[in-house]
Design an enzyme around this catalytic site. Structure first.
Site, mmCIF file in Angstrom:
data_model
loop_
_atom_site.group_PDB
_atom_site.id
_atom_site.type_symbol
_atom_site.label_atom_id
_atom_site.label_comp_id
_atom_site.label_asym_id
_atom_site.label_seq_id
_atom_site.Cartn_x
_atom_site.Cartn_y
_atom_site.Cartn_z
ATOM 1 N N ALA A 40 0.835 -1.184 0.083
ATOM 2 C CA ALA A 40 -0.048 -0.092 -0.150
ATOM 3 C C ALA A 40 0.696 1.272 -0.026
ATOM 4 O O ALA A 40 0.657 2.271 -0.749
ATOM 5 C CB ALA A 40 -1.074 -0.121 1.328
ATOM 6 N N GLU A 42 -0.660 5.038 7.174
ATOM 7 C CA GLU A 42 0.458 3.910 6.726
ATOM 8 C C GLU A 42 1.673 4.128 7.014
ATOM 9 O O GLU A 42 2.685 4.182 6.440
ATOM 10 C CB GLU A 42 0.511 4.136 4.841
ATOM 11 C CG GLU A 42 -1.200 3.867 4.314
ATOM 12 C CD GLU A 42 -1.211 2.454 4.040
ATOM 13 O OE1 GLU A 42 -0.313 1.656 3.974
ATOM 14 O OE2 GLU A 42 -2.367 2.250 3.296
HETATM 15 P P1 TGC Z 1 9.594 -4.941 14.137
HETATM 16 O O1 TGC Z 1 10.242 -5.537 15.411
HETATM 17 O O2 TGC Z 1 10.450 -4.067 13.399
HETATM 18 O O3 TGC Z 1 8.861 -5.942 13.293
HETATM 19 C C1 TGC Z 1 8.160 -7.000 13.787
HETATM 20 C C2 TGC Z 1 8.143 -8.155 12.615
HETATM 21 O O4 TGC Z 1 7.730 -7.676 11.486
HETATM 22 C C3 TGC Z 1 8.735 -7.792 10.329
HETATM 23 N N1 TGC Z 1 8.678 -6.549 9.383
HETATM 24 C C4 TGC Z 1 7.992 -6.560 8.287
HETATM 25 N N2 TGC Z 1 7.602 -7.830 7.506
HETATM 26 C C5 TGC Z 1 7.057 -7.518 6.420
HETATM 27 N N3 TGC Z 1 7.123 -6.479 6.005
HETATM 28 C C6 TGC Z 1 7.550 -5.336 6.699
HETATM 29 N N4 TGC Z 1 7.206 -4.248 5.825
HETATM 30 C C7 TGC Z 1 8.072 -5.386 7.806
HETATM 31 N N5 TGC Z 1 8.723 -4.695 8.644
HETATM 32 C C8 TGC Z 1 8.934 -5.374 9.934
HETATM 33 C C9 TGC Z 1 10.124 -7.915 11.325
HETATM 34 O O5 TGC Z 1 11.194 -8.608 10.633
HETATM 35 C C10 TGC Z 1 9.705 -8.530 12.423
HETATM 36 O O6 TGC Z 1 9.615 -9.991 12.097
HETATM 37 P P2 TGC Z 1 9.959 -11.092 13.283
HETATM 38 O O7 TGC Z 1 9.750 -12.540 12.386
HETATM 39 O O8 TGC Z 1 11.304 -10.656 13.670
HETATM 40 O O9 TGC Z 1 8.894 -11.036 14.195
HETATM 41 O O10 TGC Z 1 8.098 -4.102 14.547
HETATM 42 P P3 TGC Z 1 8.063 -2.926 15.585
HETATM 43 O O11 TGC Z 1 7.198 -3.420 16.533
HETATM 44 O O12 TGC Z 1 9.557 -2.434 16.137
HETATM 45 O O13 TGC Z 1 7.576 -1.653 14.534
HETATM 46 C C11 TGC Z 1 8.445 -1.290 13.575
HETATM 47 C C12 TGC Z 1 7.492 -0.025 12.745
HETATM 48 C C13 TGC Z 1 7.254 1.020 13.846
HETATM 49 C C14 TGC Z 1 8.240 0.234 11.627
HETATM 50 C C15 TGC Z 1 6.271 -0.734 12.409
HETATM 51 O O14 TGC Z 1 5.474 -0.847 13.547
HETATM 52 C C16 TGC Z 1 5.351 0.307 11.630
HETATM 53 O O15 TGC Z 1 5.398 0.474 10.396
HETATM 54 N N6 TGC Z 1 4.561 1.191 12.411
HETATM 55 C C17 TGC Z 1 3.568 2.099 11.257
HETATM 56 C C18 TGC Z 1 2.289 1.498 11.711
HETATM 57 C C19 TGC Z 1 1.353 1.720 10.233
HETATM 58 O O16 TGC Z 1 2.050 1.962 9.318
HETATM 59 N N7 TGC Z 1 0.288 1.616 10.524
HETATM 60 C C20 TGC Z 1 -0.839 1.659 9.248
HETATM 61 C C21 TGC Z 1 -2.213 1.493 9.454
HETATM 62 S S1 TGC Z 1 -2.879 0.904 7.991
HETATM 63 C C22 TGC Z 1 -3.213 2.356 7.440
HETATM 64 O O17 TGC Z 1 -2.892 3.372 7.591
HETATM 65 C C23 TGC Z 1 -4.108 2.150 6.245
HETATM 66 S S2 TGC Z 1 -4.442 4.067 5.494
HETATM 67 C C24 TGC Z 1 -5.380 3.302 4.099
HETATM 68 C C25 TGC Z 1 -5.616 4.171 3.270
HETATM 69 O O18 TGC Z 1 -6.720 4.758 3.486
HETATM 70 O O19 TGC Z 1 -4.727 4.212 1.981
HETATM 71 P P1 FAD Z 2 0.394 8.206 16.821
HETATM 72 O O1 FAD Z 2 1.280 6.656 16.860
HETATM 73 O O2 FAD Z 2 -0.154 8.439 18.358
HETATM 74 O O3 FAD Z 2 1.521 9.317 16.563
HETATM 75 C C1 FAD Z 2 1.312 10.478 17.238
HETATM 76 C C2 FAD Z 2 2.859 11.342 16.578
HETATM 77 O O4 FAD Z 2 3.793 10.846 17.568
HETATM 78 C C3 FAD Z 2 3.013 11.375 15.344
HETATM 79 O O5 FAD Z 2 3.413 12.625 14.814
HETATM 80 C C4 FAD Z 2 4.249 10.146 15.432
HETATM 81 O O6 FAD Z 2 4.954 10.260 14.176
HETATM 82 C C5 FAD Z 2 4.805 10.358 16.661
HETATM 83 N N1 FAD Z 2 5.709 9.341 17.058
HETATM 84 C C6 FAD Z 2 4.894 8.031 17.427
HETATM 85 N N2 FAD Z 2 6.149 6.996 17.785
HETATM 86 C C7 FAD Z 2 7.066 7.679 17.732
HETATM 87 C C8 FAD Z 2 8.562 7.506 18.022
HETATM 88 N N3 FAD Z 2 8.738 5.825 18.487
HETATM 89 N N4 FAD Z 2 9.474 8.269 17.803
HETATM 90 C C9 FAD Z 2 9.117 9.432 17.451
HETATM 91 N N5 FAD Z 2 7.908 10.024 17.327
HETATM 92 C C10 FAD Z 2 6.773 9.095 17.271
HETATM 93 N N6 FAD Z 2 -5.370 2.562 10.026
HETATM 94 C C11 FAD Z 2 -5.731 1.125 9.831
HETATM 95 O O7 FAD Z 2 -5.545 0.017 10.376
HETATM 96 N N7 FAD Z 2 -6.614 0.838 8.584
HETATM 97 C C12 FAD Z 2 -7.010 1.921 7.848
HETATM 98 O O8 FAD Z 2 -7.649 1.900 6.992
HETATM 99 C C13 FAD Z 2 -6.588 3.335 8.202
HETATM 100 N N8 FAD Z 2 -6.953 4.436 7.756
HETATM 101 C C14 FAD Z 2 -6.794 5.733 8.046
HETATM 102 C C15 FAD Z 2 -7.455 6.774 7.442
HETATM 103 C C16 FAD Z 2 -7.201 8.229 8.310
HETATM 104 C C17 FAD Z 2 -7.967 9.109 7.568
HETATM 105 C C18 FAD Z 2 -6.089 8.306 9.234
HETATM 106 C C19 FAD Z 2 -6.129 9.663 9.541
HETATM 107 C C20 FAD Z 2 -5.882 7.044 9.754
HETATM 108 C C21 FAD Z 2 -5.763 5.942 9.029
HETATM 109 N N9 FAD Z 2 -5.269 4.718 9.894
HETATM 110 C C22 FAD Z 2 -5.734 3.671 9.375
HETATM 111 C C23 FAD Z 2 -4.650 5.081 10.974
HETATM 112 C C24 FAD Z 2 -3.104 5.443 10.596
HETATM 113 O O9 FAD Z 2 -2.417 4.353 10.117
HETATM 114 C C25 FAD Z 2 -2.547 6.105 11.711
HETATM 115 O O10 FAD Z 2 -3.163 7.168 12.274
HETATM 116 C C26 FAD Z 2 -1.212 6.081 12.248
HETATM 117 O O11 FAD Z 2 -0.515 5.059 11.830
HETATM 118 C C27 FAD Z 2 -0.489 6.956 13.089
HETATM 119 O O12 FAD Z 2 -0.913 6.347 14.456
HETATM 120 P P2 FAD Z 2 -1.606 7.486 15.345
HETATM 121 O O13 FAD Z 2 -2.635 8.306 14.578
HETATM 122 O O14 FAD Z 2 -2.151 6.805 16.612
HETATM 123 O O15 FAD Z 2 -0.628 8.374 15.798
#
Ligand code: TGC
Ligand code: FAD
Length: 392
Positions: free
Chosen positions: A250, A371
């Site tokens: 994504a 994301e």
């Molecule tokens: P960490 O210990 O680094 O990793 C845990 C396990 O995951 C593996 N891994 C991956 N595997 C596949 N693809 C990747 N990109 C991977 N990144 C890490 C890693 O090797 C490990 O595997 P194992 O076997 O050793 O357990 O995990 P951490 O807890 O330290 O977190 C790392 C961090 C902060 C980078 C990760 O949690 C992160 O990317 N956080 C951001 C969360 C995020 O992006 N949320 C998105 C929610 S969905 C969304 O926003 C949809 S918006 C939809 C839209 O409208 O377009």
């Molecule tokens: P937080 O994690 O609370 O972060 C707050 C601030 O702290 C940010 O500036 C961040 O960068 C900072 N921060 C956090 N941790 C650290 C660190 N370790 N060091 C330094 N700075 C840090 N999620 C889904 O699962 N599915 C979806 O379809 C989806 N759609 C979305 C649609 C919209 C419109 C929005 C706004 C969000 C959506 N999300 C979805 C959620 C989105 O992925 C989260 O909002 C995003 O991952 C950030 O999480 P949070 O909002 O809880 O912010």
């Protein structure tokens, strides 16, 4: 809203790097956006409503599962075609691209990669055709950037699983037919489950009062003792790496999509600057406005080259998570800066719904957060180059 006169900038002749199929797919998406999205999107954004009537058109241009094999209803295209479709859709609106991203990379991708053959056959063709819409539940009220801490969980009850917890900020949730939900089992291991609308105890309240992504429906997922059939667990991958693997796909699409929003802003800014006369000359003839426009096309061109190369690496199966993070972070930031500069070039007109600029700008405030936030992606690059994780 003004008629859509969009002309895509291609300063470094990048079209020469594209195949005929890439250009055909891109042009079909571009025409569809001009015809079906541009005329209505401002109105739907103002009403804060997702235009459901475009679902069929999204399916027809291959926006649902562009790279999913044709045997499962996908378009069977390569990663550059996927990127170009996302670019064109986000040129229209980031919220519409969100709907397509979620359907393709966060719902179809995990079912294709982590599901079994029965699950693939049951869900993928219907998701590709738009008959079913999906959403992806990872984020929770207390676990956003740190999804590994999630508390949503399920228990094995013998003949079914019992799911409890809540997800928030979920794109498509209010109207989705199915949700791919990430939850912990009794040992704390994360798994994906397919939850279907209508299951008792499952509700999807809509999130209101957003100033961003207003034409995309966002909601919560609430699980109150939901009985999930055992056959709905995705069997082929577990652990946090499973949902993070979907995010790679994504985030790659978003890196392309952001270029679309930036191109639309630049094209509008250039046209406006040439037409708008102040002090007896077009504002495009002033050095300050030229600086803005020249920097915009430079940044767009750099972003185009970054994503094109990333697409080649993805086609070869060589793109890393950190490379994808760099492109998502750079391109969304680039697009947001261009939207802000364009708004200024348009003066007072820049704040109106006559132009797409303010909508792009507000939308990109979500795109830079979801994301993985701008800062989290910087930390992913930091980890990759130093070997030290600075998240914890
Ligand atoms: P960490 O210990 O680094 O990793 C845990 C396990 O995951 C593996 N891994 C991956 N595997 C596949 N693809 C990747 N990109 C991977 N990144 C890490 C890693 O090797 C490990 O595997 P194992 O076997 O050793 O357990 O995990 P951490 O807890 O330290 O977190 C790392 C961090 C902060 C980078 C990760 O949690 C992160 O990317 N956080 C951001 C969360 C995020 O992006 N949320 C998105 C929610 S969905 C969304 O926003 C949809 S918006 C939809 C839209 O409208 O377009
Ligand atoms: P937080 O994690 O609370 O972060 C707050 C601030 O702290 C940010 O500036 C961040 O960068 C900072 N921060 C956090 N941790 C650290 C660190 N370790 N060091 C330094 N700075 C840090 N999620 C889904 O699962 N599915 C979806 O379809 C989806 N759609 C979305 C649609 C919209 C419109 C929005 C706004 C969000 C959506 N999300 C979805 C959620 C989105 O992925 C989260 O909002 C995003 O991952 C950030 O999480 P949070 O909002 O809880 O912010």
């Amino acid at each position: 809203m003004k008629p859509d006169l969009f002309q895509a900038p291609d300063y470094y002749l990048l079209d020469e790097l594209l195949t005929d199929e890439h250009k055909m797919v891109r042009d079909a998406a571009r025409e569809w956006v001009k015809r079906e999205v541009s005329p209505i999107i401002e109105d739907y954004a103002q009403k804060a409503e997702f235009p459901k009537q475009i679902i069929q058109g999204l399916a027809d241009i291959g926006a649902f599962g562009p790279y999913i094999p044709e045997e499962y209803g996908g378009a069977g295209l390569d990663q550059i075609s996927y990127g170009l479709i996302m670019q064109e859709i986000e040129r229209g609106d980031s919220g519409v691209r969100s709907t397509a991203s979620v359907q393709s990379s966060l719902v179809m991708y995990p079912i294709w990669k982590y599901g079994n053959e029965e699950q693939r056959k049951k869900y993928l063709p219907k998701l590709a055709s738009g008959e079913f819409m999906g959403c992806f539940g990872l984020t929770e009220p207390d676990y956003g950037s740190n999804p590994g801490g999630m508390i949503t969980n399920f228990k094995d009850m013998g003949d079914h699983y019992l799911l409890n917890g809540a997800k928030m900020w979920i794109s498509n949730a209010p109207f989705a037919d199915i949700a791919v939900v990430w939850a912990k089992d009794e040992t704390g291991r994360i798994h994906g489950l397919i939850v279907e609308r209508g299951m008792e105890g499952f509700s999807t309240p809509e999130t209101h009062n957003k100033w961003s992504l207003r034409a995309s429906a966002t909601g919560e997922l609430i699980f109150d003792n939901v009985k999930v059939p055992k056959e709905n667990l995705l069997p082929n991958k577990s652990g946090l790496g499973a949902p993070l693997g979907c995010l790679d796909s994504a985030r790659y699409g978003i890196a392309w999509g952001a270029i679309g929003a930036a191109m639309d802003c630049y094209d509008t800014a250039l046209r406006y600057a040439k037409e708008r006369v102040q002090f007896d000359k077009p504002i495009a003839a002033t050095q300050l406005q030229q600086k803005k426009l020249a920097e915009m096309i430079t940044e767009i061109t750099k972003a185009q080259l970054l994503t094109w190369r990333l697409g080649v690496l993805r086609n070869e199966g060589k793109a890393t998570t950190a490379q994808i993070s760099m492109a998502k972070r750079n391109n969304v930031d680039m697009a947001l800066n261009i939207a802000r500069e364009t708004r200024q070039i348009l003066g007072g007109m820049g704040i109106t719904g006559e132009y797409s600029i303010m909508r792009h700008m507000m939308n990109l405030e979500s795109v830079i957060t979801y994301e993985g936030t701008h800062d989290i992606h910087l930390l992913i690059t930091g980890l990759d180059i130093t070997g030290h994780a600075a998240f914890k």
